[in-house]
Design a protein around this motif. Sequence first.
Motif, mmCIF file in Angstrom:
data_model
loop_
_atom_site.group_PDB
_atom_site.id
_atom_site.type_symbol
_atom_site.label_atom_id
_atom_site.label_comp_id
_atom_site.label_asym_id
_atom_site.label_seq_id
_atom_site.Cartn_x
_atom_site.Cartn_y
_atom_site.Cartn_z
ATOM 1 N N ALA A 46 0.829 -1.210 0.000
ATOM 2 C CA ALA A 46 0.000 0.000 0.000
ATOM 3 C C ALA A 46 0.862 1.259 0.000
ATOM 4 C CB ALA A 46 -0.934 -0.002 1.208
ATOM 5 N N GLN A 47 1.917 1.248 0.796
ATOM 6 C CA GLN A 47 2.795 2.419 0.829
ATOM 7 C C GLN A 47 3.551 2.583 -0.485
ATOM 8 O OE1 GLN A 47 2.713 4.656 3.313
ATOM 9 N NE2 GLN A 47 1.096 3.367 4.164
ATOM 10 N N HIS A 49 2.383 1.740 -3.403
ATOM 11 C CA HIS A 49 1.363 2.288 -4.306
ATOM 12 C C HIS A 49 1.246 3.796 -4.144
ATOM 13 C CE1 HIS A 49 -3.243 3.103 -4.370
ATOM 14 N NE2 HIS A 49 -2.690 3.610 -5.448
ATOM 15 N N HIS A 50 1.117 4.260 -2.919
ATOM 16 C CA HIS A 50 0.898 5.693 -2.700
ATOM 17 C C HIS A 50 2.127 6.516 -3.100
ATOM 18 C CE1 HIS A 50 -2.979 5.029 -0.985
ATOM 19 N NE2 HIS A 50 -2.520 4.351 0.056
ATOM 20 N N ASP A 51 3.328 6.027 -2.778
ATOM 21 C CA ASP A 51 4.527 6.785 -3.124
ATOM 22 C C ASP A 51 4.752 6.831 -4.632
ATOM 23 O OD1 ASP A 51 5.067 7.387 -0.524
ATOM 24 O OD2 ASP A 51 7.117 6.616 -0.538
ATOM 25 N N ALA A 53 2.419 6.542 -6.959
ATOM 26 C CA ALA A 53 1.366 7.390 -7.539
ATOM 27 C C ALA A 53 1.677 8.872 -7.369
ATOM 28 C CB ALA A 53 0.018 7.053 -6.907
ATOM 29 N N GLU A 54 2.403 9.203 -6.296
ATOM 30 C CA GLU A 54 2.791 10.597 -6.067
ATOM 31 C C GLU A 54 4.104 10.956 -6.754
ATOM 32 O OE1 GLU A 54 1.115 12.984 -4.479
ATOM 33 O OE2 GLU A 54 -0.574 11.606 -4.231
ATOM 34 N N SER A 300 -2.737 -0.796 -8.846
ATOM 35 C CA SER A 300 -3.450 0.276 -8.152
ATOM 36 C C SER A 300 -3.042 1.644 -8.706
ATOM 37 C CB SER A 300 -3.165 0.208 -6.648
ATOM 38 O OG SER A 300 -3.626 -1.019 -6.102
ATOM 39 N N VAL A 301 -1.756 1.799 -9.022
ATOM 40 C CA VAL A 301 -1.298 3.046 -9.637
ATOM 41 C C VAL A 301 -1.972 3.239 -10.994
ATOM 42 C CG1 VAL A 301 0.699 4.238 -10.622
ATOM 43 C CG2 VAL A 301 0.905 3.065 -8.417
ATOM 44 N N ASP A 304 -5.324 4.640 -10.428
ATOM 45 C CA ASP A 304 -5.234 6.072 -10.108
ATOM 46 C C ASP A 304 -5.017 6.906 -11.366
ATOM 47 O OD1 ASP A 304 -5.510 5.411 -7.468
ATOM 48 O OD2 ASP A 304 -3.390 5.638 -6.957
ATOM 49 N N GLU A 309 -5.758 10.649 -10.916
ATOM 50 C CA GLU A 309 -5.297 10.968 -9.569
ATOM 51 C C GLU A 309 -3.822 10.633 -9.362
ATOM 52 O OE1 GLU A 309 -7.722 9.336 -6.509
ATOM 53 O OE2 GLU A 309 -9.463 10.580 -7.014
#
Length: 396
Positions: A46-47, A49-51, A53-54, A300-301, A304, A309
């Motif tokens: 999950a982390q 994915h978020h990093d 995506a950012e 997941s990316v 987004d 997003e």
Amino acid sequence: MTHTPARRPWYRPMVARRPDEPHRASTPLELFFDLCFVVAVAQAAAQLHHDVAEDHIGHAVPSYLMVFFAIWWAWMNFTWFASAYDTDDDLYRITTLVQVTGALVLAAGVPRAFADADFSVITYGYVLMRLAMVAQWLRVARTDVHPGRRACGRRYAIGIALVQVGWVLRLALPDDLLVPGFLVLVLAELAVPIWAERVAETTWHPEHIAERYGLFTIIVLGESILAAGIAVQSAVDEHKELAGLLWGAGAGIVIVFGMWWLYFDRPAGGLLTSMRVALFWGYGHYLIFASAAAVGAGLSVAVDHEIHEAHLGGVAVGYAVAVPVALYLSSVWLLHVRPHQHGLIVAAYPVAAVLALLAPLTPAPVPAVALLVAALVAVTVAAAHLENRPAVGSTP
């Protein structure tokens, strides 16, 4: 007359189990152990994915690899130990549950490690798991009937304990030495089994080890499907953009299904013919597990990006899926295919991995990767029929 089952004892001597024990299957405790470790795997993915995506890829990848090493290494050490010394007494169960507690502490520290490069909580959870492993090896050193394996147990206990001191001291290092310190300690962790097994080899069970690794592969692949599914669900609930999302979700499912097929194309127990081969095979699964979990983060990316997003361009999003898929294919080829198969299938894996890395340059990278994985599965099935061997899961 009713039969009263024998009560499980509080304590048994740690006597090595036979490596040729028939019908050796995973125990409920081992399955529970795997399930709890999935929490840590899910946090790491999950982390990541978020990093990604950012567009914090330079930070995300090393953080993920370091966190995943802690998860994988603790899981792997318990798995091999249990294959040789699962006494299933009360003390063994309690010690194993302490390791599970350490895994949950580690999972709780994953967000902080990614956000602030603070590995203190992860280190505490990891050291807790490893010290419980020291306690298990000390039992072997005290009670195994074989003098060589008692010495092996002492080496494991000493080596693991010393490396844990290093992990705690690493927390005091300046920031510019944290990564070099991590690499040194990783090498030390990897060296402990090699050093300990030189005095006497533990009696691990090949089929049991192969089953345990297979089960964890299934769990990690399932985590990838879950992560992508949750991302699609959230996107649909908020944006209602069904066409592109469902197209990408279908491609993601094909990718994960194909990864499962390729890993379980043939039984792996027969591959583990010696300690040297088993160590290479076991260590190599770091790449299989880490890449399988990273595929879920990449999918997941991609979701987004579909809903606008992600702070990444289309090519970079494609590589978020293509790179872990290529690494997975290369790792399966290295461990399961290249040493033991021949013909077209040996060349097909590297070709598919290279083409996967080119897929992000196409207009639809995720479907392109899915098509490549499906084609590799087709080649694998054709090769199996040419060899006249049973399909996966069939009865001879």
